[in-house]
Write an enzyme that holds these catalytic residues in place. Structure first.
Site, PDB file in Angstrom:
ATOM      1  N   ASN A 119     -10.033  60.224 -35.986  1.00  0.00           N
ATOM      2  CA  ASN A 119     -10.933  61.202 -36.608  1.00  0.00           C
ATOM      3  C   ASN A 119     -12.348  61.029 -36.036  1.00  0.00           C
ATOM      4  O   ASN A 119     -12.913  59.938 -36.117  1.00  0.00           O
ATOM      5  CB  ASN A 119     -10.912  60.953 -38.124  1.00  0.00           C
ATOM      6  CG  ASN A 119     -11.750  61.955 -38.878  1.00  0.00           C
ATOM      7  OD1 ASN A 119     -12.836  62.304 -38.444  1.00  0.00           O
ATOM      8  ND2 ASN A 119     -11.253  62.409 -39.999  1.00  0.00           N
ATOM      9  N   ASP A 147     -15.106  62.780 -36.940  1.00  0.00           N
ATOM     10  CA  ASP A 147     -16.172  63.289 -37.825  1.00  0.00           C
ATOM     11  C   ASP A 147     -17.423  62.411 -37.772  1.00  0.00           C
ATOM     12  O   ASP A 147     -18.548  62.897 -37.843  1.00  0.00           O
ATOM     13  CB  ASP A 147     -15.710  63.302 -39.290  1.00  0.00           C
ATOM     14  CG  ASP A 147     -14.621  64.325 -39.560  1.00  0.00           C
ATOM     15  OD1 ASP A 147     -14.296  65.105 -38.650  1.00  0.00           O
ATOM     16  OD2 ASP A 147     -14.098  64.329 -40.683  1.00  0.00           O
ATOM     17  N   HIS A 148     -17.200  61.089 -37.687  1.00  0.00           N
ATOM     18  CA  HIS A 148     -18.346  60.173 -37.769  1.00  0.00           C
ATOM     19  C   HIS A 148     -19.231  60.249 -36.531  1.00  0.00           C
ATOM     20  O   HIS A 148     -20.404  59.905 -36.584  1.00  0.00           O
ATOM     21  CB  HIS A 148     -17.869  58.743 -38.005  1.00  0.00           C
ATOM     22  CG  HIS A 148     -17.090  58.634 -39.280  1.00  0.00           C
ATOM     23  ND1 HIS A 148     -17.687  58.700 -40.503  1.00  0.00           N
ATOM     24  CD2 HIS A 148     -15.770  58.531 -39.511  1.00  0.00           C
ATOM     25  CE1 HIS A 148     -16.760  58.613 -41.438  1.00  0.00           C
ATOM     26  NE2 HIS A 148     -15.589  58.519 -40.858  1.00  0.00           N
ATOM     27  N   ARG A 190     -29.957  63.349 -35.785  1.00  0.00           N
ATOM     28  CA  ARG A 190     -31.105  63.777 -34.978  1.00  0.00           C
ATOM     29  C   ARG A 190     -31.061  65.251 -34.607  1.00  0.00           C
ATOM     30  O   ARG A 190     -31.989  65.774 -34.021  1.00  0.00           O
ATOM     31  CB  ARG A 190     -31.138  62.964 -33.669  1.00  0.00           C
ATOM     32  CG  ARG A 190     -31.683  61.576 -33.800  1.00  0.00           C
ATOM     33  CD  ARG A 190     -33.201  61.630 -33.902  1.00  0.00           C
ATOM     34  NE  ARG A 190     -33.760  60.341 -34.220  1.00  0.00           N
ATOM     35  CZ  ARG A 190     -34.315  59.510 -33.319  1.00  0.00           C
ATOM     36  NH1 ARG A 190     -34.349  59.837 -32.059  1.00  0.00           N
ATOM     37  NH2 ARG A 190     -34.821  58.372 -33.709  1.00  0.00           N
ATOM     38  N   HIS A 216     -21.070  67.736 -40.867  1.00  0.00           N
ATOM     39  CA  HIS A 216     -20.946  66.956 -39.627  1.00  0.00           C
ATOM     40  C   HIS A 216     -20.334  67.819 -38.521  1.00  0.00           C
ATOM     41  O   HIS A 216     -21.044  68.301 -37.658  1.00  0.00           O
ATOM     42  CB  HIS A 216     -20.213  65.619 -39.832  1.00  0.00           C
ATOM     43  CG  HIS A 216     -19.034  65.628 -40.767  1.00  0.00           C
ATOM     44  ND1 HIS A 216     -17.975  66.476 -40.615  1.00  0.00           N
ATOM     45  CD2 HIS A 216     -18.762  64.854 -41.853  1.00  0.00           C
ATOM     46  CE1 HIS A 216     -17.091  66.240 -41.563  1.00  0.00           C
ATOM     47  NE2 HIS A 216     -17.541  65.268 -42.349  1.00  0.00           N
ATOM     48  N   THR A 273     -16.810  61.043 -48.715  1.00  0.00           N
ATOM     49  CA  THR A 273     -15.611  61.276 -47.907  1.00  0.00           C
ATOM     50  C   THR A 273     -14.574  61.869 -48.866  1.00  0.00           C
ATOM     51  O   THR A 273     -14.816  61.928 -50.068  1.00  0.00           O
ATOM     52  CB  THR A 273     -15.110  59.974 -47.249  1.00  0.00           C
ATOM     53  OG1 THR A 273     -13.930  60.259 -46.483  1.00  0.00           O
ATOM     54  CG2 THR A 273     -14.800  58.896 -48.268  1.00  0.00           C
ATOM     55  N   THR A 274     -13.434  62.309 -48.327  1.00  0.00           N
ATOM     56  CA  THR A 274     -12.417  62.890 -49.195  1.00  0.00           C
ATOM     57  C   THR A 274     -12.001  61.839 -50.230  1.00  0.00           C
ATOM     58  O   THR A 274     -11.581  60.742 -49.859  1.00  0.00           O
ATOM     59  CB  THR A 274     -11.184  63.311 -48.356  1.00  0.00           C
ATOM     60  OG1 THR A 274     -11.665  64.015 -47.212  1.00  0.00           O
ATOM     61  CG2 THR A 274     -10.257  64.202 -49.153  1.00  0.00           C
ATOM     62  N   HIS A 280      -6.509  57.067 -44.506  1.00  0.00           N
ATOM     63  CA  HIS A 280      -7.720  56.909 -45.312  1.00  0.00           C
ATOM     64  C   HIS A 280      -7.970  55.436 -45.607  1.00  0.00           C
ATOM     65  O   HIS A 280      -7.110  54.765 -46.167  1.00  0.00           O
ATOM     66  CB  HIS A 280      -7.680  57.686 -46.635  1.00  0.00           C
ATOM     67  CG  HIS A 280      -9.053  58.173 -47.012  1.00  0.00           C
ATOM     68  ND1 HIS A 280     -10.008  57.338 -47.518  1.00  0.00           N
ATOM     69  CD2 HIS A 280      -9.638  59.398 -46.887  1.00  0.00           C
ATOM     70  CE1 HIS A 280     -11.120  58.028 -47.711  1.00  0.00           C
ATOM     71  NE2 HIS A 280     -10.933  59.280 -47.337  1.00  0.00           N
ATOM     72  N   GLY A 281      -9.123  54.963 -45.171  1.00  0.00           N
ATOM     73  CA  GLY A 281      -9.544  53.596 -45.460  1.00  0.00           C
ATOM     74  C   GLY A 281      -8.822  52.531 -44.652  1.00  0.00           C
ATOM     75  O   GLY A 281      -8.985  51.340 -44.923  1.00  0.00           O
ATOM     76  N   HIS A 340     -13.182  56.115 -39.758  1.00  0.00           N
ATOM     77  CA  HIS A 340     -14.392  55.322 -39.927  1.00  0.00           C
ATOM     78  C   HIS A 340     -14.336  53.964 -39.242  1.00  0.00           C
ATOM     79  O   HIS A 340     -15.268  53.576 -38.532  1.00  0.00           O
ATOM     80  CB  HIS A 340     -14.682  55.158 -41.432  1.00  0.00           C
ATOM     81  CG  HIS A 340     -15.975  54.476 -41.696  1.00  0.00           C
ATOM     82  ND1 HIS A 340     -16.070  53.123 -41.948  1.00  0.00           N
ATOM     83  CD2 HIS A 340     -17.237  54.938 -41.706  1.00  0.00           C
ATOM     84  CE1 HIS A 340     -17.337  52.800 -42.121  1.00  0.00           C
ATOM     85  NE2 HIS A 340     -18.067  53.881 -41.982  1.00  0.00           N
TER      86      HIS A 340
HETATM   87  N1  PXP Z   1      -7.087  61.389 -43.588  1.00  0.00           N
HETATM   88  C1  PXP Z   1      -7.809  62.256 -44.321  1.00  0.00           C
HETATM   89  C2  PXP Z   1      -7.103  63.374 -44.985  1.00  0.00           C
HETATM   90  C3  PXP Z   1      -9.210  62.126 -44.446  1.00  0.00           C
HETATM   91  O1  PXP Z   1      -9.911  62.997 -45.184  1.00  0.00           O
HETATM   92  C4  PXP Z   1      -9.850  61.070 -43.750  1.00  0.00           C
HETATM   93  C5  PXP Z   1     -11.338  60.923 -43.828  1.00  0.00           C
HETATM   94  O2  PXP Z   1     -11.956  61.922 -43.131  1.00  0.00           O
HETATM   95  C6  PXP Z   1      -9.052  60.193 -42.992  1.00  0.00           C
HETATM   96  C7  PXP Z   1      -7.670  60.354 -42.954  1.00  0.00           C
HETATM   97  C8  PXP Z   1      -9.636  59.050 -42.238  1.00  0.00           C
HETATM   98  O3  PXP Z   1     -10.164  58.147 -43.149  1.00  0.00           O
HETATM   99  P1  PXP Z   1     -11.067  56.952 -42.649  1.00  0.00           P
HETATM  100  O4  PXP Z   1     -12.308  57.566 -42.051  1.00  0.00           O
HETATM  101  O5  PXP Z   1     -11.329  56.174 -43.891  1.00  0.00           O
HETATM  102  O6  PXP Z   1     -10.266  56.224 -41.626  1.00  0.00           O
END
Ligand code: PXP
Length: 243
Positions: free
Chosen positions: A6, A8-9, A17, A49, A99-100, A189-190, A212
């Site tokens: 992912n 996004d970060h 900036r 983002h 975050t979600t 996630h996490g 992340h």
């Molecule tokens: N899966 C989903 C559905 C998410 O919303 C996210 C966070 O954007 C992730 C996975 C990845 O989670 P993490 O950034 O904690 O690895």
């Protein structure tokens, strides 16, 4: 087992900036060089983002699986149909969350979710539902017509030592139930460098979706090279070298 990264970060850092640096699409290309099997981006309603330009570039750069995370709204369904990701993962979205936070509300939002699945499937876009590791959510995901689910591993990741095994078992049971309902099953996630192995070792999981921890690790392990490069430029200038 596939790994979807992912980005996004990377977009969050760029937004600190404004401008173009760093580009999520460049990060995606490098992640794929590193072995990522897919790239995920979440286009949020408030564009905090990832933005619409990122989506176009990511779609173009990502020859591996491009997973668009999105809310089940008509705006996002329209954007998905224009972008044509390989996979659309429906997630709940709250404006103020960092975050979600939880899985989809498979009871209250069932109609909205099944309508979005129909529209996306109608354009040949596969749909995954991000759900909590519980029986009702899995059963309703199958009923809604999704092709896949992504089991929320955040409860496991955030559990105290005392509760971690119990949370892992909830993930395991949900994976098995979803498989037996004919769904493809992902998890995410996490997940990080210390907790990933327990989840990766569970049978029946098609892929892990991680953001992340990978981007955080990249920042740290990249700092030495980035500083060395800057020192090199300064030293060249001081030596009167202009080439
Ligand atoms: N899966 C989903 C559905 C998410 O919303 C996210 C966070 O954007 C992730 C996975 C990845 O989670 P993490 O950034 O904690 O690895």
């Amino acid at each position: 087992m596939i790994l979807g990264v992912n980005v996004d970060h990377v977009a969050t850092l760029r937004q600190a900036r404004g401008g173009y640096d760093p580009e999520p699409a460049t990060a995606a290309a490098l992640a794929i060089l590193g072995g990522a099997d897919g790239i995920t981006a979440h286009l949020r309603e408030d564009r905090r983002h990832v933005n619409d330009r990122d989506l176009r570039l990511l779609r173009e750069f990502t020859k591996a699986e491009f997973n668009l995370e999105m809310a089940a709204t008509s705006e996002m369904v329209g954007i998905a149909i224009q972008t044509m990701p390989d996979l659309a993962t429906l997630v709940p979205e709250k404006r103020k969350e960092l975050t979600t936070e939880g899985g989809l509300d498979m009871k209250g939002d069932f109609r909205k979710i099944s309508d979005a699945i129909k529209k996306l499937n109608g354009k040949a876009i596969q749909v995954s539902l991000f759900i909590d590791p519980d029986e009702m959510a899995v059963e309703r995901a199958a009923k809604a017509g999704a092709q896949m689910v992504e089991i929320h591993t955040g409860y496991y990741a955030n559990a105290s030592r005392k509760n971690a095994l119990e949370e892992l078992k909830r993930v395991q049971a949900s994976v098995a139930l979803a498989k037996s309902a004919g769904l493809m099953v992902n998890a995410g996630h996490g997940l990080n460098y210390t907790n990933v192995k327990a989840v990766a070792g569970l049978p029946g999981i098609r892929g892990l979706y991680i953001g992340h921890s990978i981007i955080a690790r990249a920042v740290l392990i990249g700092i030495k090279d980035a500083v060395r490069e800057m020192k090199g430029l300064i030293a060249e200038a001081r030596a009167g070298f202009t080439g």
